[in-house]
Design a protein around this motif. Structure first.
Motif, PDB file in Angstrom:
ATOM      1  N   ARG A 104       0.843  -1.314  -0.058  1.00  0.00           N
ATOM      2  CA  ARG A 104       0.117  -0.020   0.055  1.00  0.00           C
ATOM      3  C   ARG A 104       0.893   1.135  -0.166  1.00  0.00           C
ATOM      4  N   GLU A 105       1.996   1.178   0.688  1.00  0.00           N
ATOM      5  CA  GLU A 105       3.012   2.310   0.630  1.00  0.00           C
ATOM      6  C   GLU A 105       3.701   2.359  -0.324  1.00  0.00           C
ATOM      7  N   GLY A 106       3.804   1.545  -1.071  1.00  0.00           N
ATOM      8  CA  GLY A 106       4.534   1.400  -2.447  1.00  0.00           C
ATOM      9  C   GLY A 106       6.060   0.847  -2.066  1.00  0.00           C
ATOM     10  N   ARG A 107       6.382   0.398  -1.040  1.00  0.00           N
ATOM     11  CA  ARG A 107       7.537  -0.105  -0.590  1.00  0.00           C
ATOM     12  C   ARG A 107       7.459  -1.622  -1.027  1.00  0.00           C
ATOM     13  N   VAL A 108       7.490  -2.301  -2.117  1.00  0.00           N
ATOM     14  CA  VAL A 108       7.211  -3.571  -2.536  1.00  0.00           C
ATOM     15  C   VAL A 108       8.786  -4.340  -2.216  1.00  0.00           C
ATOM     16  N   GLY A 142       0.149   6.278  -2.218  1.00  0.00           N
ATOM     17  CA  GLY A 142       0.419   4.964  -1.924  1.00  0.00           C
ATOM     18  C   GLY A 142      -0.464   4.123  -2.916  1.00  0.00           C
ATOM     19  N   ILE A 143      -0.749   3.005  -2.548  1.00  0.00           N
ATOM     20  CA  ILE A 143      -1.528   2.101  -3.405  1.00  0.00           C
ATOM     21  C   ILE A 143      -2.861   1.814  -2.765  1.00  0.00           C
ATOM     22  N   SER A 144      -3.976   1.818  -3.543  1.00  0.00           N
ATOM     23  CA  SER A 144      -5.238   1.517  -2.673  1.00  0.00           C
ATOM     24  C   SER A 144      -5.799   0.043  -3.177  1.00  0.00           C
ATOM     25  N   ILE A 145      -5.941  -0.670  -2.007  1.00  0.00           N
ATOM     26  CA  ILE A 145      -6.300  -2.078  -2.450  1.00  0.00           C
ATOM     27  C   ILE A 145      -7.388  -2.612  -1.469  1.00  0.00           C
ATOM     28  N   ARG A 146      -8.524  -2.911  -2.190  1.00  0.00           N
ATOM     29  CA  ARG A 146      -9.818  -3.489  -1.650  1.00  0.00           C
ATOM     30  C   ARG A 146      -9.696  -5.009  -1.354  1.00  0.00           C
ATOM     31  N   GLU A 147      -9.835  -5.201  -0.106  1.00  0.00           N
ATOM     32  CA  GLU A 147      -9.887  -6.719   0.249  1.00  0.00           C
ATOM     33  C   GLU A 147     -11.065  -6.972   0.912  1.00  0.00           C
TER      34      GLU A 147
END
Length: 164
Positions: free
Chosen positions: A133-137, A156-161
């Protein structure tokens, strides 16, 4: 020497006699006499092929016998489940890489340890999702290659769980 002189019933008469016995016993024509088995399970029913009775206080899991896998399960605290004769419970589950039978062994671990393991696994998943989510892969590009990724700055990255 004929069938009569050897004491045998000619084939056509023997076949007629068997057919008469089958009709009397309820078997299908051309099939031997019907036999009843006390605990008969019809063939073709939907059933779990690896079903095995639970043991209270333990979590059971089937492990394929692949190099190092059974030993690794033992290192994690799993013990092999033994049958009535003291042998490890096993089942053929497919074809191994070498072409022989793929065997799986039933192993168990105390339920408390299993819950602890699952909580640790969930914690690791949560940490990884937060990093994504924070872009720290983790293991992703570093240095100049890091700029090649598109991650909105300060968003950051938005992820729907979906929860199960």
């Amino acid at each position: 020497m004929s069938d009569e002189t050897r004491g045998r019933v000619p084939l056509n008469e023997a076949a007629r006699s068997r057919a008469a016995q089958n009709v009397a016993s309820g078997a299908a024509p051309g099939v031997g006499p019907a036999r009843r088995v006390a605990s008969r399970r019809p063939f073709g029913l939907r059933e779990q092929k690896l079903a095995y009775p639970d043991r209270e206080g333990y979590h059971r899991h089937w492990f394929n016998d692949e190099p190092g896998r059974i030993a690794r399960a033992g290192d994690a605290g799993y013990k092999q489940v033994l049958d009535e004769s003291g042998k490890p419970v096993s089942m053929t589950v497919g074809v191994a890489r070498g072409g022989g039978a793929q065997i799986a062994y039933l192993m168990e671990i105390p339920a408390e340890w299993y819950r602890e393991d699952m909580a640790a696994q969930e914690s690791g998943h949560r940490e990884l999702m937060d990093q994504i989510r924070e872009g720290r892969v983790p293991g992703g590009p570093t240095g100049a290659d890091r700029q090649a990724q598109y991650v909105p700055r300060d968003v950051g990255i938005s992820i729907r769980e979906e929860r199960r």
